[in-house]
Design a protein around this motif. Structure first.
Motif, PDB file in Angstrom:
ATOM      1  N   PRO A 190      49.023  34.699  30.359  1.00  0.00           N
ATOM      2  CA  PRO A 190      48.611  35.727  31.323  1.00  0.00           C
ATOM      3  C   PRO A 190      48.103  36.997  30.652  1.00  0.00           C
ATOM      4  O   PRO A 190      47.133  37.600  31.124  1.00  0.00           O
ATOM      5  CB  PRO A 190      49.901  35.986  32.116  1.00  0.00           C
ATOM      6  N   HIS A 194      44.498  38.730  31.333  1.00  0.00           N
ATOM      7  CA  HIS A 194      44.357  40.112  31.783  1.00  0.00           C
ATOM      8  C   HIS A 194      43.511  40.941  30.825  1.00  0.00           C
ATOM      9  O   HIS A 194      42.920  41.947  31.230  1.00  0.00           O
ATOM     10  CB  HIS A 194      45.738  40.755  31.962  1.00  0.00           C
ATOM     11  N   ASN A 200      38.581  39.481  35.038  1.00  0.00           N
ATOM     12  CA  ASN A 200      39.428  40.249  35.955  1.00  0.00           C
ATOM     13  C   ASN A 200      38.607  40.952  37.028  1.00  0.00           C
ATOM     14  O   ASN A 200      39.079  41.150  38.149  1.00  0.00           O
ATOM     15  CB  ASN A 200      40.249  41.279  35.181  1.00  0.00           C
ATOM     16  N   LEU A 205      42.908  38.543  39.600  1.00  0.00           N
ATOM     17  CA  LEU A 205      44.185  37.965  39.179  1.00  0.00           C
ATOM     18  C   LEU A 205      45.330  38.445  40.049  1.00  0.00           C
ATOM     19  O   LEU A 205      46.322  39.001  39.569  1.00  0.00           O
ATOM     20  CB  LEU A 205      44.455  38.267  37.702  1.00  0.00           C
ATOM     21  N   PRO A 210      53.634  33.873  36.656  1.00  0.00           N
ATOM     22  CA  PRO A 210      53.353  32.917  35.578  1.00  0.00           C
ATOM     23  C   PRO A 210      54.608  32.132  35.225  1.00  0.00           C
ATOM     24  O   PRO A 210      55.696  32.699  35.077  1.00  0.00           O
ATOM     25  CB  PRO A 210      52.901  33.807  34.415  1.00  0.00           C
ATOM     26  N   HIS A 225      47.841  27.427  34.882  1.00  0.00           N
ATOM     27  CA  HIS A 225      47.811  28.510  35.855  1.00  0.00           C
ATOM     28  C   HIS A 225      47.214  28.067  37.191  1.00  0.00           C
ATOM     29  O   HIS A 225      46.371  27.165  37.240  1.00  0.00           O
ATOM     30  CB  HIS A 225      46.967  29.678  35.325  1.00  0.00           C
ATOM     31  N   LEU A 227      45.472  30.611  39.763  1.00  0.00           N
ATOM     32  CA  LEU A 227      45.077  32.006  39.966  1.00  0.00           C
ATOM     33  C   LEU A 227      44.406  32.152  41.317  1.00  0.00           C
ATOM     34  O   LEU A 227      43.605  31.300  41.721  1.00  0.00           O
ATOM     35  CB  LEU A 227      44.108  32.447  38.859  1.00  0.00           C
TER      36      LEU A 227
END
Length: 269
Positions: A190, A194, A200, A205, A210, A225, A227
């Motif tokens: 994560p 980020h 992003n 996100l 997570p 993931h 998202l």
């Protein structure tokens, strides 16, 4: 999730149950030394691989949309079985799609896969950029118009440089879309996601807790993931039990916004 919940009519609750899983072509891995001692299974068939797929399919049958990575499209190592098609049948999924990313002929058909109870309005496959070919993403759209749901199933590169290029590529596709899910083995944490400003900006996100998914026998890193765009919010996020692979499956219960739900229902009438 109990069996009664799994059998509710599709979309009656306004929720979708999503699962992402890197199944490592059905190889059983539960220790680091298995990467060496069982590496031959990447090229040769194993008599218990089908039994493992049966157990995976039973679990997948509890979900509505499943994204698969490291699945074989039918080659010598999989005993000529298209694992995407086989798992769809075992899970009772009427719709499936295989994206062949690395074609090693009769030896291996390295693929991503999508299983779905809903009929997609459109499916596109993307060849992701990278120094070495073989990474891809599936883009499935459910419904029509600006409130359609867009689900991406992706398997990103191991190298940081490759992932940056691939996330840039996906960012351009995602940016104009409203309701978006990106799920798969993204091969990054994560914090690394980020740190990618362009990605992003296109997909802010929206926080999905997570979960540690790798290595499956002693999870220490969140590499797999699901998202969500800001328009979506999960009510339940789970890491499932070890299903043989070196990655653990990640599951999400996703309530759909009213407009998105209406767009999907209109397209399946």
């Amino acid at each position: 999730m109990n069996e009664l919940e799994a059998r509710k009519p599709l979309l009656s609750s306004g929720h979708l149950r999503l699962l992402t899983f890197n199944l490592q072509v059905g190889i059983q891995t539960s220790a680091y030394h298995h990467y060496v001692t069982r590496s031959w299974q990447h090229f040769l068939p194993h008599p218990r691989r089908l039994q493992r797929l049966d157990m995976m399919g039973e679990v997948m049958g509890k979900f509505d949309v499943v994204g698969l990575q490291e699945v074989d499209g039918g080659s010598f190592r999989s005993s000529r079985i298209n694992q995407v098609e086989y798992l769809a049948t075992q899970a009772g999924m009427p719709h499936h799609f295989q994206q062949l990313n690395r074609n090693l002929g009769r030896i291996a058909q390295h693929s991503n896969g999508l299983l779905s109870r809903l009929v997609p309005s459109q499916i596109e496959e993307h060849r992701l950029p990278g120094a070495m070919p073989g990474r891809g993403a599936i883009h499935a759209r459910f419904g029509e118009g600006p409130d359609a749901l867009h689900i991406f199933v992706a398997h990103l590169a191991l190298s940081h440089r490759g992932r940056v290029r691939q996330l840039n590529y996906l960012s351009d596709i995602i940016q104009p879309l409203r309701h978006v899910v990106v799920m798969g083995d993204l091969n990054c944490t994560p914090d690394q996601l980020h740190a990618h400003e362009r990605f992003n900006a296109s997909l802010p996100l929206h926080p999905v807790k997570p979960l540690l998914s790798y290595p499956s026998w002693q999870p220490r890193r969140a590499l797999d993931h699901i998202l969500l765009s800001q328009s979506l919010e999960a009510v339940d996020v789970q890491v499932l039990d070890h299903l043989f692979s070196d990655h653990l499956p990640i599951a999400v219960d996703l309530p759909l916004p009213d407009a998105c739900l209406a767009a999907i229902r209109a397209s399946v009438k």
